[in-house]
Write a protein that holds these residues in place. Structure first.
Motif, PDB file in Angstrom:
ATOM      1  N   LYS A 106      -3.252  42.763  30.483  1.00 55.17           N
ATOM      2  CA  LYS A 106      -4.676  42.610  29.842  1.00 55.17           C
ATOM      3  C   LYS A 106      -4.546  41.877  28.419  1.00 55.17           C
ATOM      4  O   LYS A 106      -3.980  42.558  27.569  1.00 55.17           O
ATOM      5  CB  LYS A 106      -5.247  43.848  29.788  1.00 55.17           C
ATOM      6  N   ALA A 107      -5.125  40.932  28.415  1.00 53.72           N
ATOM      7  CA  ALA A 107      -5.150  40.147  26.987  1.00 53.72           C
ATOM      8  C   ALA A 107      -5.939  40.923  26.195  1.00 53.72           C
ATOM      9  O   ALA A 107      -7.006  41.586  26.272  1.00 53.72           O
ATOM     10  CB  ALA A 107      -5.809  38.774  27.241  1.00 53.72           C
ATOM     11  N   ARG A 108      -5.460  40.960  24.799  1.00 51.52           N
ATOM     12  CA  ARG A 108      -6.226  41.469  23.697  1.00 51.52           C
ATOM     13  C   ARG A 108      -6.803  40.565  22.903  1.00 51.52           C
ATOM     14  O   ARG A 108      -6.514  39.354  22.595  1.00 51.52           O
ATOM     15  CB  ARG A 108      -5.035  42.375  22.941  1.00 51.52           C
ATOM     16  N   GLN A 109      -8.184  41.187  22.411  1.00 48.69           N
ATOM     17  CA  GLN A 109      -9.095  40.139  21.742  1.00 48.69           C
ATOM     18  C   GLN A 109      -8.595  40.663  20.320  1.00 48.69           C
ATOM     19  O   GLN A 109      -8.515  41.597  19.813  1.00 48.69           O
ATOM     20  CB  GLN A 109     -10.552  40.765  22.071  1.00 48.69           C
ATOM     21  N   LYS A 110      -8.151  39.422  19.514  1.00 44.46           N
ATOM     22  CA  LYS A 110      -7.845  39.567  18.186  1.00 44.46           C
ATOM     23  C   LYS A 110      -9.018  38.973  17.408  1.00 44.46           C
ATOM     24  O   LYS A 110      -9.297  37.669  17.584  1.00 44.46           O
ATOM     25  CB  LYS A 110      -6.385  38.933  18.079  1.00 44.46           C
ATOM     26  N   ASP A 111      -9.270  39.603  16.249  1.00 47.23           N
ATOM     27  CA  ASP A 111     -10.328  39.244  15.394  1.00 47.23           C
ATOM     28  C   ASP A 111      -9.881  38.834  14.046  1.00 47.23           C
ATOM     29  O   ASP A 111      -9.241  39.815  13.392  1.00 47.23           O
ATOM     30  CB  ASP A 111     -11.591  40.488  15.264  1.00 47.23           C
ATOM     31  N   LEU A 112      -9.743  37.734  13.710  1.00 46.93           N
ATOM     32  CA  LEU A 112      -9.004  37.187  12.296  1.00 46.93           C
ATOM     33  C   LEU A 112      -9.814  38.049  11.297  1.00 46.93           C
ATOM     34  O   LEU A 112      -9.025  38.436  10.278  1.00 46.93           O
ATOM     35  CB  LEU A 112      -9.348  35.781  12.438  1.00 46.93           C
ATOM     36  N   ARG A 113     -10.974  38.168  11.168  1.00 49.95           N
ATOM     37  CA  ARG A 113     -11.708  38.833  10.206  1.00 49.95           C
ATOM     38  C   ARG A 113     -11.323  40.328   9.998  1.00 49.95           C
ATOM     39  O   ARG A 113     -11.511  40.830   8.748  1.00 49.95           O
ATOM     40  CB  ARG A 113     -13.397  38.769  10.449  1.00 49.95           C
ATOM     41  N   ALA A 114     -10.909  40.847  10.946  1.00 46.77           N
ATOM     42  CA  ALA A 114     -10.403  42.247  10.767  1.00 46.77           C
ATOM     43  C   ALA A 114      -9.166  42.462  10.376  1.00 46.77           C
ATOM     44  O   ALA A 114      -8.488  43.575  10.198  1.00 46.77           O
ATOM     45  CB  ALA A 114     -10.793  42.994  12.065  1.00 46.77           C
ATOM     46  N   PHE A 115      -8.229  41.128  10.458  1.00 43.70           N
ATOM     47  CA  PHE A 115      -6.854  41.186  10.054  1.00 43.70           C
ATOM     48  C   PHE A 115      -6.727  41.631   8.578  1.00 43.70           C
ATOM     49  O   PHE A 115      -7.109  40.804   7.526  1.00 43.70           O
ATOM     50  CB  PHE A 115      -6.166  39.973  10.411  1.00 43.70           C
TER      51      PHE A 115
END
Length: 263
Positions: A100-109
């Protein structure tokens, strides 16, 4: 015979068709699933918490012993014919994992102090991107941004070339505007690699926060990056060649930055 003992032998089975869909970008994007082939990639994915939803394997060809307690989701035995049909690579280690692909949020990094970021501008070749991710992970780069990349993060060739680094490294597929705004909001200096720069990468001070922008060999960096760069550097070359492969350029630049930072 129990369900656990059954072997999937028909290439016309709907499950085979579902797996084959994941060979293409559209299928991966629509389902949110992708394929993992290769023991090293599978191990890293599992260690990093990637969810394996289905594990198809041929007991005679699988490169390791599969036990029912392993967290590989639904385990399905398949015939060699089915395995060859669903395999993306020319040869396999006897299994295909559906993840399952993970959704990566740049703003939360969350960034560390004085981060070193790599931005890949419109790079298209999955193998090239994968090789860069492998190098970036080895060098301890804080994050890689794919800027206006036409492909997707989970292309099987990208996963293979990265040797699983795609799972261990913070990687974000974003637009150039998103990447630029994020870098500016964190006051990260933008540095482009350019054959027209006046200073070499040896002469540049990489000790402060920096984002290295790498364009394609054919086109260089896009106008948006050239206009917004605080500086640019070049890698000196003899007159025999006028460019380096993008993955080589990234390796040269980030290891010089790493050398300076360790010094």
């Amino acid at each position: 015979m129990s369900a656990a003992d059954k072997t999937l032998t028909s290439i016309a089975n709907p499950l085979v068709k579902e797996v084959l869909r994941l060979h293409g970008k559209q299928g991966r994007l629509e389902t949110g699933l992708f394929l993992i082939e290769g023991r090293r990639e599978l191990d890293i994915a599992a260690q990093r918490g990637v969810e394996i939803v289905r594990f198809l394997y041929n007991p005679e060809k699988c490169s390791f012993s599969v036990n029912l307690g392993q967290n590989f989701g639904e385990k399905i035995k398949v015939s060699n014919r089915v395995l060859e049909r669903i395999s993306y690579r020319g040869s396999t280690e006897g299994f295909i994992a559906v993840a399952k692909a993970r959704q990566k949020d740049l703003r939360a990094f969350k960034l560390p102090a004085s981060p070193l970021i790599v931005v890949l501008d419109k790079l298209e070749k999955p193998g090239n991107i994968g090789a860069i991710l492998r190098t970036a992970a080895a060098a301890g780069i804080d994050a890689v941004l794919l800027s206006d990349t036409p492909g997707d993060l989970y292309n099987p060739n990208l996963i293979r070339a990265s040797l699983g680094a795609i799972f261990s490294l913070p990687v974000f597929n974003v637009s150039a505007n998103e990447a630029l705004n994020w870098l500016n909001s964190h006051k990260i200096k933008i540095i482009t690699a350019s054959p027209y720069a006046k200073k070499t990468h040896f002469d540049y001070d990489f000790s402060a926060s920096a984002a290295l922008i790498i364009g394609s060999e054919a086109d260089g960096v896009s106008e948006i990056w050239a206009k917004n760069a605080a500086d640019s550097v070049l890698i000196p070359m003899s007159s025999a060649v006028d460019s380096l492969n993008a993955s080589v350029s990234v390796a040269v630049l980030i290891y010089e930055a790493l050398r300076q930072r360790r010094k």
